[in-house]
Structures are given as structure tokens and as C-alpha cells.
Design a protein around this motif. Sequence first.
Motif, PDB file in Angstrom:
ATOM      1  N   PHE A  34     -24.790   6.401  34.937  1.00  0.00           N
ATOM      2  CA  PHE A  34     -25.416   5.084  35.028  1.00  0.00           C
ATOM      3  C   PHE A  34     -24.994   4.393  36.327  1.00  0.00           C
ATOM      4  CE2 PHE A  34     -26.556   4.973  30.518  1.00  0.00           C
ATOM      5  CZ  PHE A  34     -25.613   5.817  29.944  1.00  0.00           C
ATOM      6  N   TYR A  36     -24.723   0.349  37.159  1.00  0.00           N
ATOM      7  CA  TYR A  36     -24.841  -1.032  36.717  1.00  0.00           C
ATOM      8  C   TYR A  36     -24.679  -1.943  37.931  1.00  0.00           C
ATOM      9  CZ  TYR A  36     -24.545   0.013  31.700  1.00  0.00           C
ATOM     10  OH  TYR A  36     -24.806   0.443  30.420  1.00  0.00           O
ATOM     11  N   GLN A  38     -23.859  -6.042  39.094  1.00  0.00           N
ATOM     12  CA  GLN A  38     -23.303  -7.332  38.659  1.00  0.00           C
ATOM     13  C   GLN A  38     -23.511  -8.356  39.757  1.00  0.00           C
ATOM     14  OE1 GLN A  38     -19.035  -7.461  37.830  1.00  0.00           O
ATOM     15  NE2 GLN A  38     -19.400  -8.883  36.153  1.00  0.00           N
ATOM     16  N   GLY A  41     -20.984 -14.056  39.217  1.00  0.00           N
ATOM     17  CA  GLY A  41     -20.813 -14.901  38.040  1.00  0.00           C
ATOM     18  C   GLY A  41     -21.531 -14.423  36.799  1.00  0.00           C
ATOM     19  N   GLU A  42     -22.086 -13.225  36.838  1.00  0.00           N
ATOM     20  CA  GLU A  42     -22.858 -12.743  35.691  1.00  0.00           C
ATOM     21  C   GLU A  42     -22.267 -11.473  35.101  1.00  0.00           C
ATOM     22  OE1 GLU A  42     -27.092 -14.417  37.485  1.00  0.00           O
ATOM     23  OE2 GLU A  42     -27.012 -12.450  36.529  1.00  0.00           O
ATOM     24  N   GLY A  43     -22.826 -11.061  33.961  1.00  0.00           N
ATOM     25  CA  GLY A  43     -22.428  -9.799  33.345  1.00  0.00           C
ATOM     26  C   GLY A  43     -23.103  -8.629  34.037  1.00  0.00           C
ATOM     27  N   LEU A  44     -22.908  -7.455  33.472  1.00  0.00           N
ATOM     28  CA  LEU A  44     -23.469  -6.245  34.074  1.00  0.00           C
ATOM     29  C   LEU A  44     -24.890  -6.005  33.562  1.00  0.00           C
ATOM     30  CD1 LEU A  44     -20.321  -5.818  34.342  1.00  0.00           C
ATOM     31  CD2 LEU A  44     -20.827  -3.389  34.334  1.00  0.00           C
ATOM     32  N   LEU A  46     -27.914  -2.988  33.552  1.00  0.00           N
ATOM     33  CA  LEU A  46     -28.221  -1.590  33.854  1.00  0.00           C
ATOM     34  C   LEU A  46     -29.262  -1.536  34.962  1.00  0.00           C
ATOM     35  CD1 LEU A  46     -27.846   1.399  33.105  1.00  0.00           C
ATOM     36  CD2 LEU A  46     -29.838   1.142  31.602  1.00  0.00           C
ATOM     37  N   LYS A  49     -30.409   5.014  35.118  1.00  0.00           N
ATOM     38  CA  LYS A  49     -29.579   6.005  34.450  1.00  0.00           C
ATOM     39  C   LYS A  49     -30.222   7.382  34.558  1.00  0.00           C
ATOM     40  CE  LYS A  49     -31.481   5.680  29.746  1.00  0.00           C
ATOM     41  NZ  LYS A  49     -31.180   5.338  28.321  1.00  0.00           N
ATOM     42  N   PHE A  89     -21.661  -0.755  40.118  1.00  0.00           N
ATOM     43  CA  PHE A  89     -20.706   0.100  39.400  1.00  0.00           C
ATOM     44  C   PHE A  89     -21.395   1.390  38.972  1.00  0.00           C
ATOM     45  CE2 PHE A  89     -17.056  -2.654  38.814  1.00  0.00           C
ATOM     46  CZ  PHE A  89     -17.572  -3.932  38.853  1.00  0.00           C
ATOM     47  N   PHE A 103     -15.950   3.547  34.123  1.00  0.00           N
ATOM     48  CA  PHE A 103     -16.492   2.906  35.316  1.00  0.00           C
ATOM     49  C   PHE A 103     -15.758   3.337  36.582  1.00  0.00           C
ATOM     50  CE2 PHE A 103     -19.458  -0.257  33.830  1.00  0.00           C
ATOM     51  CZ  PHE A 103     -19.083  -0.509  32.521  1.00  0.00           C
ATOM     52  N   GLY A 104     -16.487   3.364  37.681  1.00  0.00           N
ATOM     53  CA  GLY A 104     -15.860   3.378  38.982  1.00  0.00           C
ATOM     54  C   GLY A 104     -15.341   1.993  39.306  1.00  0.00           C
ATOM     55  N   THR A 105     -14.727   1.858  40.463  1.00  0.00           N
ATOM     56  CA  THR A 105     -14.070   0.601  40.826  1.00  0.00           C
ATOM     57  C   THR A 105     -15.035  -0.451  41.342  1.00  0.00           C
ATOM     58  OG1 THR A 105     -13.600   1.592  42.963  1.00  0.00           O
ATOM     59  CG2 THR A 105     -11.830   1.635  41.326  1.00  0.00           C
ATOM     60  N   ARG A 108     -18.918  -3.661  46.496  1.00  0.00           N
ATOM     61  CA  ARG A 108     -19.582  -4.944  46.794  1.00  0.00           C
ATOM     62  C   ARG A 108     -20.511  -4.751  47.987  1.00  0.00           C
ATOM     63  NH1 ARG A 108     -18.840 -10.032  45.400  1.00  0.00           N
ATOM     64  NH2 ARG A 108     -16.864  -9.520  44.368  1.00  0.00           N
TER      65      ARG A 108
END
Lengths: 113, 115
Positions: A34, A36, A38, A41-44, A46, A49, A89, A103-105, A108
Motif C-alpha cells: 500500500f 498511504y 497524509q 494535520g490529517e489522518g492517513l 489510502l 494498493k 507512507f 509502515f515505512g518511515t 515528506r
Amino acid sequence: GNSVTQMEGPVTLSEEAFLTINCTYTATGYPSLFWYVQYPGEGLQLLLKATKADDKGSNKGFEATYRKETTSFHLEKGSVQVSDSAVYFCALSDQGGANNLFFGTGTRLTVIP
Amino acid sequence: DAMVIQNPRYQVTQFGKPVTLSCSQTLNHNVMYWYQQKSSQAPKLLFHYYDKDFNNEADTPDNFQSRRPNTSFCFLDIRSPGLGDAAMYLCATSRSPGQSYNEQFFGPGTRLTVL
């Protein structure tokens, strides 16, 4: 064990440049892969995939191909926009258990006009 | 639209004062997860519920607890928050496990500040 290694950032590109974010993985069995995204200020969310070898996931101009031979799932986009600025991610989901994500790190991406 | 909802979006608590974060879902998914995400880091899984079965990650501190009273709701309780617990807390859901292609759906997160 399962792990994801992701290209370190930050990455800064000019608008309309080509994007590649590298991702390689280590897994037992046949994971799903996958990407993802972000936004600040928000969630992840998708992004895309792929569930088996040679599958290509695509969405919003982004693509990634599940390469079993190189254990890679690199993210690409031909022409980035300022609105693509976010953290990306790479993740894998193992075959059994509760679909735990590894997850990977994160990378940005900043796109400048 | 079916979704994952987290409340509140921002939570401020004092050092040592218990706090509860809430997650609800309209997807009717069997599995609910809680992640902790610190600044510039990947999300770290704390625990998950598969229906009513609770599964704790080995390195999740005892300070973190969770409750799932029904399919739709899941709560994260931090019994005595420390400064190191300041983070974004993400809730996610997925369909029945055992199929790796079942993606996780994430809520917008709750940003916790500990004073």
C-alpha cells in the motif's frame, strides 16, 4: 519478519516535475502493498494498493508496481502539483493475523510552484 | 458516506489526568485499530480488536487501555498521561482479517497535548 524501507526525505520538487519515492520490503509469504498519504494535520488516506506480484496500483496520477523479484513498490507520478505536498507512507499487510500494517518511515514531499 | 470518525480532533490534558479518545465507524468492519503517531514518525500500532477480542502489542505500555462496547465504537483510555504521550492518535478499521488485501481505513486522528 516483516519490514518496509522507504526513501528518506524530505523531497522538494518543482511543479510538473517527475516524482519517484523508493520503497522496498521484507516479508514472509505474500503480502499486499500500500501507499498511504497524509496531508498536514490529517489522518492517513489510502492512495493505492497492489495485492499480488506484477499488479500495478494507480490513483490520481500516482502509480506503483508490485515487483516480487526486487521486493519493491516504488511510487511514481509523471507531473506533480502543489496539492501533492504531503507525507507518503509505504506499507505492507501480512497475510495472516489481523491485517497488521507495517509502515515505512514516511517521505515528506513538498512541491513548489 | 461510510467513514471513521474520531472525537475530539484536538485534546488537551494535564500530566497524570486520565483522558479518553473516541472512535466510531459506519463501515461495519470487524477490526478496529489504535495507532500512536509522534511527530515525523510512522504510525505505531498500540492494539486492535477483532470483534470483541482484544489484541495488545507487546510493547504497548500498561498506561494505554481500550474498550469496544459494540461494533461501531472503540475508545482509547490513557490512565496517567505523561509528556511523552503527546502525539496524534489514529483509529483505523478493516474487514475480517486473514486477507492481506483488506485495507485499513483511517480516521482523521486526535492530536493529544499533555501540559
